[in-house]
Design a protein around this motif. Structure first.
Motif, PDB file in Angstrom:
ATOM      1  N   VAL A 100     -38.272 -45.716  22.839  1.00 56.62           N
ATOM      2  CA  VAL A 100     -38.556 -45.322  24.218  1.00 56.62           C
ATOM      3  C   VAL A 100     -37.849 -43.996  24.478  1.00 56.62           C
TER       4      VAL A 100
ATOM      5  N   LEU B  17     -36.890 -41.206  27.249  1.00 58.90           N
ATOM      6  CA  LEU B  17     -36.742 -41.005  28.687  1.00 58.90           C
ATOM      7  C   LEU B  17     -36.816 -39.520  28.998  1.00 58.90           C
ATOM      8  N   CYS B  18     -37.743 -39.166  29.865  1.00 57.47           N
ATOM      9  CA  CYS B  18     -38.014 -37.771  30.185  1.00 57.47           C
ATOM     10  C   CYS B  18     -37.944 -37.596  31.698  1.00 57.47           C
TER      11      CYS B  18
ATOM     12  N   ARG C 177     -41.346 -42.239  28.813  1.00 63.25           N
ATOM     13  CA  ARG C 177     -41.303 -42.669  30.208  1.00 63.25           C
ATOM     14  C   ARG C 177     -40.649 -41.617  31.095  1.00 63.25           C
TER      15      ARG C 177
ATOM     16  N   VAL D  36     -38.469 -40.591  34.237  1.00 58.72           N
ATOM     17  CA  VAL D  36     -37.415 -41.115  35.111  1.00 58.72           C
ATOM     18  C   VAL D  36     -37.600 -40.442  36.472  1.00 58.72           C
TER      19      VAL D  36
ATOM     20  N   VAL E   8     -30.790 -42.327  35.180  1.00 62.28           N
ATOM     21  CA  VAL E   8     -31.071 -42.306  33.738  1.00 62.28           C
ATOM     22  C   VAL E   8     -30.502 -43.550  33.068  1.00 62.28           C
TER      23      VAL E   8
ATOM     24  N   ALA F  23     -32.709 -46.492  33.763  1.00 62.36           N
ATOM     25  CA  ALA F  23     -33.941 -46.428  32.970  1.00 62.36           C
ATOM     26  C   ALA F  23     -33.676 -46.848  31.526  1.00 62.36           C
ATOM     27  N   ALA F  24     -32.505 -46.482  31.006  1.00 62.70           N
ATOM     28  CA  ALA F  24     -32.144 -46.893  29.644  1.00 62.70           C
ATOM     29  C   ALA F  24     -31.951 -48.399  29.565  1.00 62.70           C
TER      30      ALA F  24
ATOM     31  N   ALA G 155     -35.289 -50.088  29.541  1.00 62.21           N
ATOM     32  CA  ALA G 155     -35.962 -49.955  28.247  1.00 62.21           C
ATOM     33  C   ALA G 155     -35.372 -50.921  27.224  1.00 62.21           C
TER      34      ALA G 155
ATOM     35  N   VAL H  66     -33.482 -45.976  22.310  1.00 57.38           N
ATOM     36  CA  VAL H  66     -33.718 -45.203  23.521  1.00 57.38           C
ATOM     37  C   VAL H  66     -33.232 -43.789  23.250  1.00 57.38           C
TER      38      VAL H  66
ATOM     39  N   PHE I 256     -32.707 -39.879  24.894  1.00 55.04           N
ATOM     40  CA  PHE I 256     -32.661 -39.021  26.076  1.00 55.04           C
ATOM     41  C   PHE I 256     -33.339 -37.700  25.735  1.00 55.04           C
TER      42      PHE I 256
END
Length: 221
Positions: free
Chosen positions: A114, A116-117, A144, A146, A165, A168-169, A172, A180, A182
């Motif tokens: 996953v 995270l953007c 995904r 954020v 953030v 969101a982590a 996930a 995960v 970043f």
């Protein structure tokens, strides 16, 4: 080992310095140049669907050549510059894209990734990049957004964007992600709110590790 870095965000040098300290690199091992105008020029060209001006490409090349002098590797920390950097040769030292190093590391860390953007316009580019590295090892990629993280970052609301953030982590990881990642270096601080056993990957740590491996390989007899 001497590593030069080209940034386009003022806060990134401190993030990479912390990652270097965590990795045990000697003080003074990093040399930084911050050029936000490069990101702005490339973003403007993309927004108008026009070619990146030759003068901008020349300026980026000149900056990389300057950073390569006396360096074992040069890290470009801004994903926006990635396509431009890919077309530049003859720099004099290995040029590492932090986003590419992160995608490479993620593909080797687990089967379900996953990413995270925080910037909606970059989702497709990150998906393509991570899938290119994940495909050979049969890993899956879920990129995904954020929500609000980028706006909070631009407003300097550090605690708020790091909390977003980190949450969101957690989501996930609880949803079954093996890895995960970043997408943006400035997200790295969110890891401190998460258990050490499931620390997300970040571009600063991944690119510095790759630079160290390349330097050791080149120095080997």
């Amino acid at each position: 080992m001497q590593i030069s870095l080209l940034h386009t965000i003022d806060s990134n040098p401190a993030i990479f310095e912390q990652a270097a300290s965590d990795a045990g690199l000697a003080a003074g091992a990093l040399r930084h140049a911050v050029r936000p105008a490069f990101r702005i020029a490339v973003d403007q060209a993309r927004a108008t669907a026009s070619a990146i001006p030759g003068s901008v490409q020349n300026d980026i090349t000149a900056a990389l050549q300057d950073l390569a002098a006396g360096a074992d590797a040069v890290i470009v920390t801004c994903a926006t510059l990635g396509p431009v950097v890919d077309g530049i040769t003859g720099i004099g030292a290995p040029v590492i894209r932090a986003d590419e190093a992160l995608a490479h590391a993620a593909a080797r860390a687990g089967a379900r990734i996953v990413v995270l953007c925080a910037v909606e316009s970059t989702l497709a580019a990150y998906r393509a990049l991570f899938e290119r590295h994940a495909r050979p090892v049969n890993a899956t990629v879920d990129v995904r957004l954020v929500p609000l993280a980028w706006d909070l970052f631009k407003r300097g609301e550090t605690a708020e964007y790091l909390a977003a953030v980190a949450q969101a982590a957690r989501d996930a990881q609880e949803g079954g992600a093996d890895v995960v990642a970043f997408a943006h270096p400035w997200m790295a601080g969110a890891a401190s709110a998460l258990p050490a056993a499931c620390r997300p990957l970040d571009g600063a740590s991944a690119s510095l590790a790759l630079a160290a491996r390349l330097t050791a390989k080149l120095a080997a007899p």
